[in-house]
Design a protein around this motif. Structure first.
Motif, PDB file in Angstrom:
ATOM      1  N   LEU A   4      39.180  26.563  35.191  1.00  0.00           N
ATOM      2  CA  LEU A   4      39.147  27.576  36.255  1.00  0.00           C
ATOM      3  C   LEU A   4      38.465  27.035  37.503  1.00  0.00           C
ATOM      4  CD1 LEU A   4      39.647  30.521  37.144  1.00  0.00           C
ATOM      5  CD2 LEU A   4      37.394  31.081  36.236  1.00  0.00           C
ATOM      6  N   GLU A   5      37.295  26.428  37.298  1.00  0.00           N
ATOM      7  CA  GLU A   5      36.544  25.910  38.445  1.00  0.00           C
ATOM      8  C   GLU A   5      37.331  24.824  39.160  1.00  0.00           C
ATOM      9  OE1 GLU A   5      32.691  24.822  36.931  1.00  0.00           O
ATOM     10  OE2 GLU A   5      32.211  26.938  36.532  1.00  0.00           O
ATOM     11  N   LEU A   6      37.972  23.969  38.362  1.00  0.00           N
ATOM     12  CA  LEU A   6      38.714  22.863  38.964  1.00  0.00           C
ATOM     13  C   LEU A   6      39.905  23.366  39.779  1.00  0.00           C
ATOM     14  CD1 LEU A   6      38.532  19.766  39.049  1.00  0.00           C
ATOM     15  CD2 LEU A   6      40.276  19.737  37.261  1.00  0.00           C
ATOM     16  N   VAL A   7      40.714  24.278  39.217  1.00  0.00           N
ATOM     17  CA  VAL A   7      41.896  24.733  39.976  1.00  0.00           C
ATOM     18  C   VAL A   7      41.481  25.561  41.189  1.00  0.00           C
ATOM     19  CG1 VAL A   7      43.534  24.541  38.044  1.00  0.00           C
ATOM     20  CG2 VAL A   7      42.367  26.714  38.461  1.00  0.00           C
ATOM     21  N   CYS A   8      40.355  26.254  41.095  1.00  0.00           N
ATOM     22  CA  CYS A   8      39.859  26.991  42.267  1.00  0.00           C
ATOM     23  C   CYS A   8      39.395  26.016  43.340  1.00  0.00           C
ATOM     24  CB  CYS A   8      38.723  27.935  41.880  1.00  0.00           C
ATOM     25  SG  CYS A   8      39.298  29.404  41.005  1.00  0.00           S
ATOM     26  N   GLU A   9      38.685  24.994  42.917  1.00  0.00           N
ATOM     27  CA  GLU A   9      38.201  23.983  43.864  1.00  0.00           C
ATOM     28  C   GLU A   9      39.380  23.274  44.546  1.00  0.00           C
ATOM     29  OE1 GLU A   9      35.711  20.800  42.061  1.00  0.00           O
ATOM     30  OE2 GLU A   9      36.989  19.530  43.327  1.00  0.00           O
ATOM     31  N   ILE A  10      40.430  23.005  43.762  1.00  0.00           N
ATOM     32  CA  ILE A  10      41.628  22.354  44.318  1.00  0.00           C
ATOM     33  C   ILE A  10      42.341  23.286  45.300  1.00  0.00           C
ATOM     34  CG2 ILE A  10      43.961  21.556  43.673  1.00  0.00           C
ATOM     35  CD1 ILE A  10      42.678  20.227  41.209  1.00  0.00           C
ATOM     36  N   GLY A  11      42.171  24.591  45.115  1.00  0.00           N
ATOM     37  CA  GLY A  11      42.737  25.537  46.069  1.00  0.00           C
ATOM     38  C   GLY A  11      43.973  26.274  45.590  1.00  0.00           C
ATOM     39  N   ASN A  59      40.039  46.910  40.242  1.00  0.00           N
ATOM     40  CA  ASN A  59      39.881  47.528  41.545  1.00  0.00           C
ATOM     41  C   ASN A  59      38.434  47.943  41.772  1.00  0.00           C
ATOM     42  OD1 ASN A  59      42.528  47.112  42.176  1.00  0.00           O
ATOM     43  ND2 ASN A  59      43.214  49.068  41.367  1.00  0.00           N
ATOM     44  N   ARG A  60      37.799  48.422  40.708  1.00  0.00           N
ATOM     45  CA  ARG A  60      36.406  48.822  40.823  1.00  0.00           C
ATOM     46  C   ARG A  60      35.522  47.620  41.130  1.00  0.00           C
ATOM     47  NH1 ARG A  60      35.536  51.152  35.703  1.00  0.00           N
ATOM     48  NH2 ARG A  60      37.316  52.529  35.788  1.00  0.00           N
ATOM     49  N   ARG A  61      35.785  46.520  40.412  1.00  0.00           N
ATOM     50  CA  ARG A  61      34.952  45.338  40.610  1.00  0.00           C
ATOM     51  C   ARG A  61      35.096  44.810  42.038  1.00  0.00           C
ATOM     52  NH1 ARG A  61      35.790  40.605  36.458  1.00  0.00           N
ATOM     53  NH2 ARG A  61      35.686  42.365  35.036  1.00  0.00           N
ATOM     54  N   ALA A  62      36.350  44.816  42.528  1.00  0.00           N
ATOM     55  CA  ALA A  62      36.590  44.290  43.867  1.00  0.00           C
ATOM     56  C   ALA A  62      35.970  45.196  44.934  1.00  0.00           C
ATOM     57  CB  ALA A  62      38.081  44.134  44.111  1.00  0.00           C
ATOM     58  N   GLN A  82      46.554  32.274  36.140  1.00  0.00           N
ATOM     59  CA  GLN A  82      47.134  33.013  35.020  1.00  0.00           C
ATOM     60  C   GLN A  82      46.711  32.286  33.755  1.00  0.00           C
ATOM     61  OE1 GLN A  82      51.413  33.216  35.238  1.00  0.00           O
ATOM     62  NE2 GLN A  82      51.619  34.518  33.424  1.00  0.00           N
ATOM     63  N   GLY A  83      46.179  33.012  32.798  1.00  0.00           N
ATOM     64  CA  GLY A  83      45.779  32.335  31.574  1.00  0.00           C
ATOM     65  C   GLY A  83      44.856  33.164  30.716  1.00  0.00           C
ATOM     66  N   TYR A  84      44.638  32.671  29.498  1.00  0.00           N
ATOM     67  CA  TYR A  84      43.828  33.392  28.517  1.00  0.00           C
ATOM     68  C   TYR A  84      42.411  33.627  29.028  1.00  0.00           C
ATOM     69  CZ  TYR A  84      47.561  32.262  25.167  1.00  0.00           C
ATOM     70  OH  TYR A  84      48.763  32.140  24.504  1.00  0.00           O
ATOM     71  N   ILE A  85      41.921  32.788  29.952  1.00  0.00           N
ATOM     72  CA  ILE A  85      40.553  32.990  30.445  1.00  0.00           C
ATOM     73  C   ILE A  85      40.412  34.375  31.063  1.00  0.00           C
ATOM     74  CG2 ILE A  85      40.924  31.943  32.751  1.00  0.00           C
ATOM     75  CD1 ILE A  85      37.922  30.812  32.202  1.00  0.00           C
ATOM     76  N   PHE A  86      41.500  34.869  31.647  1.00  0.00           N
ATOM     77  CA  PHE A  86      41.439  36.235  32.155  1.00  0.00           C
ATOM     78  C   PHE A  86      42.007  37.221  31.143  1.00  0.00           C
ATOM     79  CE2 PHE A  86      42.722  39.987  34.418  1.00  0.00           C
ATOM     80  CZ  PHE A  86      41.554  40.294  35.084  1.00  0.00           C
ATOM     81  N   SER A  87      43.231  36.980  30.714  1.00  0.00           N
ATOM     82  CA  SER A  87      43.849  37.852  29.708  1.00  0.00           C
ATOM     83  C   SER A  87      45.082  37.200  29.105  1.00  0.00           C
ATOM     84  CB  SER A  87      44.255  39.192  30.339  1.00  0.00           C
ATOM     85  OG  SER A  87      44.997  39.968  29.418  1.00  0.00           O
ATOM     86  N   ALA A 145      42.809  34.096  43.145  1.00  0.00           N
ATOM     87  CA  ALA A 145      41.662  33.212  42.906  1.00  0.00           C
ATOM     88  C   ALA A 145      40.480  33.542  43.815  1.00  0.00           C
ATOM     89  CB  ALA A 145      42.076  31.750  43.108  1.00  0.00           C
ATOM     90  N   VAL A 146      40.735  34.156  44.960  1.00  0.00           N
ATOM     91  CA  VAL A 146      39.657  34.445  45.909  1.00  0.00           C
ATOM     92  C   VAL A 146      39.030  35.807  45.630  1.00  0.00           C
ATOM     93  CG1 VAL A 146      39.076  34.775  48.349  1.00  0.00           C
ATOM     94  CG2 VAL A 146      40.655  32.941  47.667  1.00  0.00           C
ATOM     95  N   THR A 147      39.857  36.846  45.509  1.00  0.00           N
ATOM     96  CA  THR A 147      39.315  38.201  45.373  1.00  0.00           C
ATOM     97  C   THR A 147      39.040  38.586  43.917  1.00  0.00           C
ATOM     98  OG1 THR A 147      41.486  39.227  45.141  1.00  0.00           O
ATOM     99  CG2 THR A 147      40.645  38.937  47.396  1.00  0.00           C
ATOM    100  N   GLY A 148      39.653  37.875  42.965  1.00  0.00           N
ATOM    101  CA  GLY A 148      39.498  38.236  41.564  1.00  0.00           C
ATOM    102  C   GLY A 148      40.327  39.435  41.163  1.00  0.00           C
ATOM    103  N   ARG A 149      41.157  39.936  42.070  1.00  0.00           N
ATOM    104  CA  ARG A 149      41.982  41.103  41.742  1.00  0.00           C
ATOM    105  C   ARG A 149      43.276  40.701  41.065  1.00  0.00           C
ATOM    106  NH1 ARG A 149      42.463  45.557  46.382  1.00  0.00           N
ATOM    107  NH2 ARG A 149      40.535  46.627  45.888  1.00  0.00           N
TER     108      ARG A 149
END
Ligand code: C2E
Ligand code: MG
Ligand code: MG
Ligand code: MG
Length: 280
Positions: free
Chosen positions: A242-249, A275-278, A254-259, A50-54
């Protein structure tokens, strides 16, 4: 009962009961042939930090395609495989296939495999796990076994010992679908689970309009943190979730929002992209 009331009720109920049993038997027979017939395959769903997006890991998920039936959902055939004991050979195939695949991935990416309680009761389980790791060359700490809390329903001393031995190998344990069973907090501690996967039913209803579900997710994350467990939010589909679970910490997403789960061959470009994005 219905029998005393004459023909009508029996005629109404019996055919459907009969069909259901018949369908079950057909699927069961077909499942026996599925493994040898090459009808089973695995797809993999990335789990994102959730932090690095990797991509942190990928979960292996079984698919069964049979021309006569089309694609049969694991929600349908896994319970049947568990009841019939077929989950033991099928689960072994899934673990072997997934470990061999993951051994080819970048070494920072882990593999998660679902394991049924029934598999842990099989006396050959540990030998199978050890030989699978050795054959694939996958480092034990890159493997995480996902087990639902139903494992504790009728837990025996032997199963307790197996859970302990799994962790001694260096393989991690994740509690899957947390919150859907009877979620005993004591069990989390006892078996020393590394990861807690918050069931998608909570994630899906968690929104600013449903503060109760959000409060449950918040409490589960706080509990997991206090037990030093990593949290994964399952089934994240929308930006709001996504925003809510990230805010909660939550640590991972895992989910369709990513893949959605994808065939193994589709992972390679995703690994490279992430890896390139990170790195950018
Ligand atoms: P699970 O282990 O909780 O796996 C997550 C399920 O959620 C998967 O369903 C996945 O495709 C689905 N999912 C992921 N992201 C989303 C999302 O954003 N929205 C929605 N609606 N769904 C999402 P799938 O592949 O149908 O598997 C269902 C269950 O079948 C699994 O739940 C697991 O309990 C079982 N299963 C699948 N493969 C295996 C296996 O190899 N062995 C065992 N023992 N069980 C398996
Ligand atoms: Mg799972
Ligand atoms: Mg789950
Ligand atoms: Mg599930």
């Amino acid at each position: 009962g219905a029998k005393d009331n004459g023909g009508n009720e029996i005629c109404f109920y019996e055919p459907s009961l009969h069909l259901r049993a018949e369908e079950r038997r057909r699927i069961e027979l077909a499942l026996r042939g599925a493994l040898g017939g090459g009808e089973l395959r695995l797809v993999y769903q990335p789990v994102i930090d959730a932090v690095t997006g990797r991509i942190e890991s990928c979960e292996a998920l079984m698919r069964w395609f049979k021309p006569e039936f089309g694609e049969i959902s694991p929600a349908k055939f896994i319970p049947l495989a568990e009841e019939t004991g077929l989950i033991v050979p099928i689960g072994e195939w899934a673990l072997r296939t997934a470990c061999a695949e993951a051994a080819q991935w970048p070494s920072e990416i882990s593999l998660a495999v679902n394991i049924s309680p029934r598999q842990l009761q099989d006396p050959g389980f540990m030998t199978m796990l050890v030989s699978t790791l050795a054959r694939s060359g996958l480092e034990p700490n890159r493997l995480e076994l996902e087990i639902t809390e139903t494992v504790f329903l009728n837990i025996t001393p032997d199963t307790r010992k197996i859970l302990h031995q799994i962790r001694q190998l260096g393989v991690r344990l994740a509690m899957d679908d947390f919150g859907t069973g009877y979620s005993s907090l004591g069990y989390l501690r006892e078996a020393n689970f590394d990861t807690l996967k918050i069931d998608q039913t909570f994630v899906r209803s968690a929104s600013r309009d449903d503060p109760d579900s959000a409060a449950i997710v918040r409490a589960v994350v706080a509990l997991a943190n206090s037990l030093d467990m990593t949290t994964v939010a399952e089934g994240v589909e929308t930006q709001e979730q996504l925003e809510l679970v990230c805010e909660i910490g939550c640590d991972r997403i895992q989910g369709y929002i990513f893949s959605a789960p994808v065939p193994a061959n589709d992972l390679r470009p995703m690994f490279a992209d992430k890896n390139r994005r990170a790195a950018a």
